[in-house]
Design an enzyme around this catalytic site. Structure first.
Site, PDB file in Angstrom:
ATOM      1  N   PRO A 150       5.147  -3.264  27.054  1.00  0.00           N
ATOM      2  CA  PRO A 150       4.271  -2.953  28.428  1.00  0.00           C
ATOM      3  C   PRO A 150       3.669  -4.532  28.619  1.00  0.00           C
ATOM      4  CG  PRO A 150       4.158  -1.295  27.135  1.00  0.00           C
ATOM      5  CD  PRO A 150       4.866  -2.051  26.079  1.00  0.00           C
ATOM      6  N   ARG A 207      -3.659   9.664   6.477  1.00  0.00           N
ATOM      7  CA  ARG A 207      -2.501   9.134   7.697  1.00  0.00           C
ATOM      8  C   ARG A 207      -1.314   9.830   7.164  1.00  0.00           C
ATOM      9  NH1 ARG A 207      -2.105   2.948   6.852  1.00  0.00           N
ATOM     10  NH2 ARG A 207      -0.999   3.407   8.838  1.00  0.00           N
ATOM     11  N   CYS A 243       4.120   0.985 -13.860  1.00  0.00           N
ATOM     12  CA  CYS A 243       5.557   0.831 -14.552  1.00  0.00           C
ATOM     13  C   CYS A 243       6.518   0.801 -13.198  1.00  0.00           C
ATOM     14  CB  CYS A 243       6.076   2.048 -15.534  1.00  0.00           C
ATOM     15  SG  CYS A 243       5.869   3.404 -14.743  1.00  0.00           S
ATOM     16  N   HIS A 256       7.604  -2.852   5.708  1.00  0.00           N
ATOM     17  CA  HIS A 256       6.268  -2.646   5.284  1.00  0.00           C
ATOM     18  C   HIS A 256       5.832  -1.183   4.629  1.00  0.00           C
ATOM     19  CE1 HIS A 256       4.918  -5.579   8.829  1.00  0.00           C
ATOM     20  NE2 HIS A 256       5.437  -5.938   8.063  1.00  0.00           N
ATOM     21  N   TYR A 277      -4.902   7.098   2.743  1.00  0.00           N
ATOM     22  CA  TYR A 277      -3.378   6.827   3.047  1.00  0.00           C
ATOM     23  C   TYR A 277      -2.955   8.549   2.932  1.00  0.00           C
ATOM     24  CZ  TYR A 277      -2.721   2.086   2.815  1.00  0.00           C
ATOM     25  OH  TYR A 277      -2.671   0.766   3.276  1.00  0.00           O
TER      26      TYR A 277
END
Length: 237
Positions: free
Chosen positions: A204, A56, A115, A104, A53
């Site tokens: 498309p 990314r 927590c 998301h 992550y």
């Protein structure tokens, strides 16, 4: 006129936002996405999940919004527009759209896995892609995780509630760059149609939504969206 935009991966692909299979350095292509995007994967190897992550996060931070993102932001200066996205990037926000309801989650938000407190501290540097990164640690001792909806997790309550409210009261829904197969988000155009709204698909390629959409435009977001607001009266005749 009230407009809802539901955006998916297609709009961000035009900004060269990488997908899992776009890994050019070869680190991640050998992994099953489930290993990196599930609570089970997190529990087994949080360092690897953080590596994925964080990679990314920094890649997305270096791409720019495209004409599709900018067109939607410009609409908000003229009419009431709600933006709902399945994407985890921040390109709508950087183009100027506000608010944006992230169904998301976001690559730019983090919270404690124990927590649930939001994390706003520093992120580890990643000058070069690496396979594993130690997650930051919360004051409670829990590990900080990306605020992303992983496989099997429910959608966040507040963004979903606001998405449903906007869909139920909109006049027009523009569905752009989404495959229309990932539920519950794929159910929003169906809800809009059931309430009498016009649903315009911009993609498309045909999708499962195509046969039910009021109008389907076979163009990319950058091709279709900049002039779409001006074309609406003619399209809706």
């Amino acid at each position: 006129m009230r407009v809802v935009v539901l955006s998916g991966a297609g709009i961000s692909a035009e900004s060269d936002v990488p997908t899992f299979r776009d890994d050019k350095n070869g680190l991640w292509a050998r992994f099953d996405p489930y290993q990196l995007s599930s609570t089970q994967g997190w529990q087994r190897n949080p360092e690897r999940v953080w590596g994925w992550y964080l990679w990314r996060h920094y890649l997305v931070a270096n791409v720019k919004p495209n004409d599709g993102h900018r067109a939607i932001a410009a609409w908000q200066e003229q009419i009431e527009v709600s933006v709902i996205t399945q994407n985890v990037d921040d390109l709508h926000e950087r183009a100027g759209s506000t608010p944006v309801h992230h169904l998301h989650g976001s690559l730019f938000k983090f919270h404690c896995a124990r927590c649930n407190v939001a994390y706003t501290g520093a992120l580890p540097d990643m000058p070069e892609p690496v396979l594993e990164v130690d997650p930051p640690v919360c004051y409670c001792g829990g590990l900080i995780r990306p605020a992303i909806v992983w496989f099997g997790e429910p959608l966040p309550d507040e963004p979903w509630r606001r998405a449903v409210e906007a869909t139920e009261t909109t006049d027009v829904m523009v569905v752009v760059g989404t495959s229309a197969i990932v539920y519950p988000a794929a159910g929003l155009p169906e809800l809009a149609l059931s309430r009498g709204a016009v649903v315009i698909e911009v993609n498309p390629e045909p999708t499962p939504l195509t046969k039910n959409a009021t109008i389907s435009i076979r163009e990319t977001a950058s091709q279709a969206l900049p002039g779409l607001l001006q074309r609406l009266p003619a399209l809706l005749k």
